[in-house]
Scaffold this motif. Sequence first.
Motif, PDB file in Angstrom:
ATOM      1  N   TYR A 177       0.835  -1.210   0.000  1.00  0.00           N
ATOM      2  CA  TYR A 177       0.000   0.000   0.000  1.00  0.00           C
ATOM      3  C   TYR A 177       0.871   1.263   0.000  1.00  0.00           C
ATOM      4  CZ  TYR A 177      -3.287   3.539   1.514  1.00  0.00           C
ATOM      5  OH  TYR A 177      -4.034   4.678   1.590  1.00  0.00           O
ATOM      6  N   ARG A 178       1.896   1.226   0.841  1.00  0.00           N
ATOM      7  CA  ARG A 178       2.785   2.385   0.978  1.00  0.00           C
ATOM      8  C   ARG A 178       3.483   2.695  -0.347  1.00  0.00           C
ATOM      9  NH1 ARG A 178       7.547   1.605   5.202  1.00  0.00           N
ATOM     10  NH2 ARG A 178       8.214   0.286   3.470  1.00  0.00           N
ATOM     11  N   ALA A 179       3.758   1.665  -1.123  1.00  0.00           N
ATOM     12  CA  ALA A 179       4.471   1.831  -2.395  1.00  0.00           C
ATOM     13  C   ALA A 179       3.493   1.918  -3.565  1.00  0.00           C
ATOM     14  CB  ALA A 179       5.427   0.658  -2.589  1.00  0.00           C
ATOM     15  N   ARG A 180       2.257   2.342  -3.297  1.00  0.00           N
ATOM     16  CA  ARG A 180       1.208   2.236  -4.328  1.00  0.00           C
ATOM     17  C   ARG A 180       1.495   3.052  -5.590  1.00  0.00           C
ATOM     18  NH1 ARG A 180       0.008   4.961  -0.051  1.00  0.00           N
ATOM     19  NH2 ARG A 180      -0.958   7.018  -0.055  1.00  0.00           N
ATOM     20  N   ASN A 181       2.389   4.031  -5.507  1.00  0.00           N
ATOM     21  CA  ASN A 181       2.725   4.796  -6.711  1.00  0.00           C
ATOM     22  C   ASN A 181       3.404   3.947  -7.775  1.00  0.00           C
ATOM     23  OD1 ASN A 181       1.623   7.222  -5.971  1.00  0.00           O
ATOM     24  ND2 ASN A 181       3.477   7.918  -4.927  1.00  0.00           N
ATOM     25  N   VAL A 182       3.813   2.744  -7.358  1.00  0.00           N
ATOM     26  CA  VAL A 182       4.398   1.792  -8.296  1.00  0.00           C
ATOM     27  C   VAL A 182       3.370   1.384  -9.363  1.00  0.00           C
ATOM     28  CG1 VAL A 182       4.994  -0.677  -8.350  1.00  0.00           C
ATOM     29  CG2 VAL A 182       6.156   0.849  -6.738  1.00  0.00           C
ATOM     30  N   PHE A 183       2.097   1.429  -8.976  1.00  0.00           N
ATOM     31  CA  PHE A 183       1.058   0.959  -9.888  1.00  0.00           C
ATOM     32  C   PHE A 183       0.499   2.109 -10.706  1.00  0.00           C
ATOM     33  CE2 PHE A 183       1.063  -1.583  -5.995  1.00  0.00           C
ATOM     34  CZ  PHE A 183       1.490  -2.789  -6.521  1.00  0.00           C
ATOM     35  N   GLU A 184       0.123   1.762 -11.933  1.00  0.00           N
ATOM     36  CA  GLU A 184      -0.447   2.782 -12.804  1.00  0.00           C
ATOM     37  C   GLU A 184      -1.831   3.167 -12.344  1.00  0.00           C
ATOM     38  OE1 GLU A 184      -0.629   1.838 -16.934  1.00  0.00           O
ATOM     39  OE2 GLU A 184       1.243   0.710 -16.797  1.00  0.00           O
ATOM     40  N   LYS A 185      -2.111   4.430 -12.419  1.00  0.00           N
ATOM     41  CA  LYS A 185      -3.476   4.909 -12.180  1.00  0.00           C
ATOM     42  C   LYS A 185      -4.244   4.704 -13.477  1.00  0.00           C
ATOM     43  CE  LYS A 185      -4.583   6.875  -8.214  1.00  0.00           C
ATOM     44  NZ  LYS A 185      -5.814   6.563  -7.509  1.00  0.00           N
ATOM     45  N   ALA A 186      -5.461   4.200 -13.369  1.00  0.00           N
ATOM     46  CA  ALA A 186      -6.224   3.948 -14.585  1.00  0.00           C
ATOM     47  C   ALA A 186      -7.479   4.804 -14.611  1.00  0.00           C
ATOM     48  CB  ALA A 186      -6.613   2.477 -14.649  1.00  0.00           C
ATOM     49  N   GLY A 187      -8.138   4.763 -15.734  1.00  0.00           N
ATOM     50  CA  GLY A 187      -9.454   5.367 -15.816  1.00  0.00           C
ATOM     51  C   GLY A 187      -9.420   6.843 -16.140  1.00  0.00           C
ATOM     52  N   PRO A 188     -10.598   7.374 -16.431  1.00  0.00           N
ATOM     53  CA  PRO A 188     -10.687   8.746 -16.892  1.00  0.00           C
ATOM     54  C   PRO A 188     -10.494   9.778 -15.795  1.00  0.00           C
ATOM     55  CG  PRO A 188     -12.872   7.763 -16.778  1.00  0.00           C
ATOM     56  CD  PRO A 188     -11.890   6.692 -16.420  1.00  0.00           C
ATOM     57  N   ARG A 189     -10.681   9.339 -14.523  1.00  0.00           N
ATOM     58  CA  ARG A 189     -10.621  10.357 -13.475  1.00  0.00           C
ATOM     59  C   ARG A 189      -9.391  10.193 -12.605  1.00  0.00           C
ATOM     60  NH1 ARG A 189     -13.583   9.370  -9.464  1.00  0.00           N
ATOM     61  NH2 ARG A 189     -14.110   7.219  -9.824  1.00  0.00           N
ATOM     62  N   ALA A 190      -8.213  10.096 -13.225  1.00  0.00           N
ATOM     63  CA  ALA A 190      -7.014  10.001 -12.409  1.00  0.00           C
ATOM     64  C   ALA A 190      -6.944  11.258 -11.563  1.00  0.00           C
ATOM     65  CB  ALA A 190      -5.796   9.896 -13.290  1.00  0.00           C
ATOM     66  N   PRO A 191      -6.958  11.081 -10.218  1.00  0.00           N
ATOM     67  CA  PRO A 191      -7.010  12.272  -9.375  1.00  0.00           C
ATOM     68  C   PRO A 191      -5.749  13.114  -9.513  1.00  0.00           C
ATOM     69  CG  PRO A 191      -6.658  10.314  -8.052  1.00  0.00           C
ATOM     70  CD  PRO A 191      -6.889   9.857  -9.454  1.00  0.00           C
ATOM     71  N   ALA A 192      -5.947  14.390  -9.671  1.00  0.00           N
ATOM     72  CA  ALA A 192      -4.797  15.282  -9.749  1.00  0.00           C
ATOM     73  C   ALA A 192      -4.379  15.608  -8.343  1.00  0.00           C
ATOM     74  CB  ALA A 192      -5.202  16.533 -10.498  1.00  0.00           C
ATOM     75  N   GLN A 193      -3.246  15.043  -7.917  1.00  0.00           N
ATOM     76  CA  GLN A 193      -2.803  15.292  -6.542  1.00  0.00           C
ATOM     77  C   GLN A 193      -1.929  16.526  -6.535  1.00  0.00           C
ATOM     78  OE1 GLN A 193      -0.841  11.740  -5.404  1.00  0.00           O
ATOM     79  NE2 GLN A 193      -2.736  10.721  -4.855  1.00  0.00           N
ATOM     80  N   GLY A 194      -2.430  17.560  -5.963  1.00  0.00           N
ATOM     81  CA  GLY A 194      -1.620  18.766  -5.837  1.00  0.00           C
ATOM     82  C   GLY A 194      -1.768  19.664  -7.048  1.00  0.00           C
ATOM     83  N   THR A 195      -1.420  19.147  -8.226  1.00  0.00           N
ATOM     84  CA  THR A 195      -1.498  19.999  -9.408  1.00  0.00           C
ATOM     85  C   THR A 195      -2.516  19.434 -10.381  1.00  0.00           C
ATOM     86  OG1 THR A 195       0.216  18.690 -10.421  1.00  0.00           O
ATOM     87  CG2 THR A 195       0.908  20.759  -9.356  1.00  0.00           C
ATOM     88  N   ALA A 196      -2.959  20.289 -11.262  1.00  0.00           N
ATOM     89  CA  ALA A 196      -3.913  19.841 -12.269  1.00  0.00           C
ATOM     90  C   ALA A 196      -3.209  19.598 -13.593  1.00  0.00           C
ATOM     91  CB  ALA A 196      -5.003  20.896 -12.430  1.00  0.00           C
TER      92      ALA A 196
END
Length: 260
Positions: free
Chosen positions: A215-234
């Motif tokens: 879970y902690r390393a979750r950035n290893v996985f690709e974000k999918a789908g149309p609504r990839a959340p913009a974290q911090g920046t758009a």
Amino acid sequence: MSESPIDLMTVVYSIGAFALLVGTIPAIRLLGGGYRGGRFGFLLAIPAVAGISYVSMAFGGGEVLFQGYPVPIERYADWLITTPLLVGYAAYIAGMSRTWIIGAAVADALMIVFGGVAVALAPPGQWIGFAASALCHLSLLGVLYGILPSYAQEQPSERRRLARILQNHVGLLWLAYPIVWLFGPGLQAISATAVGIVITFMDVVAKTPYVYFVYRARNVFEKAGPRAPAQGTATQGTPTQGGMQTRPGVSEPSEVPART
Ligand code: RET
């Protein structure tokens, strides 16, 4: 005649069940997190199956006497399902081939089957079972430390790091199991209660932190789908944290058209 209202092992196994079910939370969050790939269903099964098995042990479910030594059958059933998943998932994160992932999982399952045979048999057979199980364990360690690193090397650095954490979590902690077995059901030098307490602790440590590490390393996985959340920046396609690829190489073909 003061009969203790709650048996010690009921308490121990209930705490174990709780701690394992806590381990399902990060896996559920990953499942609902909109990631592509990641095989989080397998990850969730690890603490979930173990948690259910501990609930059954807390109720005193499947305790069987072998050579006068009580053994909860759920423990071996749980290990038969979850330890191949722990090994297989580490191999998957390292990017190992399907053949190696399945091979490692099968060697692991055999280790547990032979361990189960060892616990059920009287001395000569018991030691043959122990030896067969230990050989499977050694072959697993061979795969983890001899083969896995060459696959992990090909992975991006964050994924490689996660693979190394899982490799060591499995490779080191698991060494304690045959030792506990030897002094527990093997030589019967320590009581089944002591074994139950130590194994509960080890099972929780083997599983709940494992899921959390992923879970902690979750950035290893690709974000999918149309609504990839913009974290911090758009900003489109900008890696979010730690330089990791949130949507590597994906040029967002299915994105909602830019509102310009
Ligand atoms: C047995 C039998 C004796 C020989 C060997 C064994 C190895 C067991 C292992 C179990 C790991 C269990 C885990 C459970 C997590 O919940 C079966 C005791 C080598 C390595 C990680």
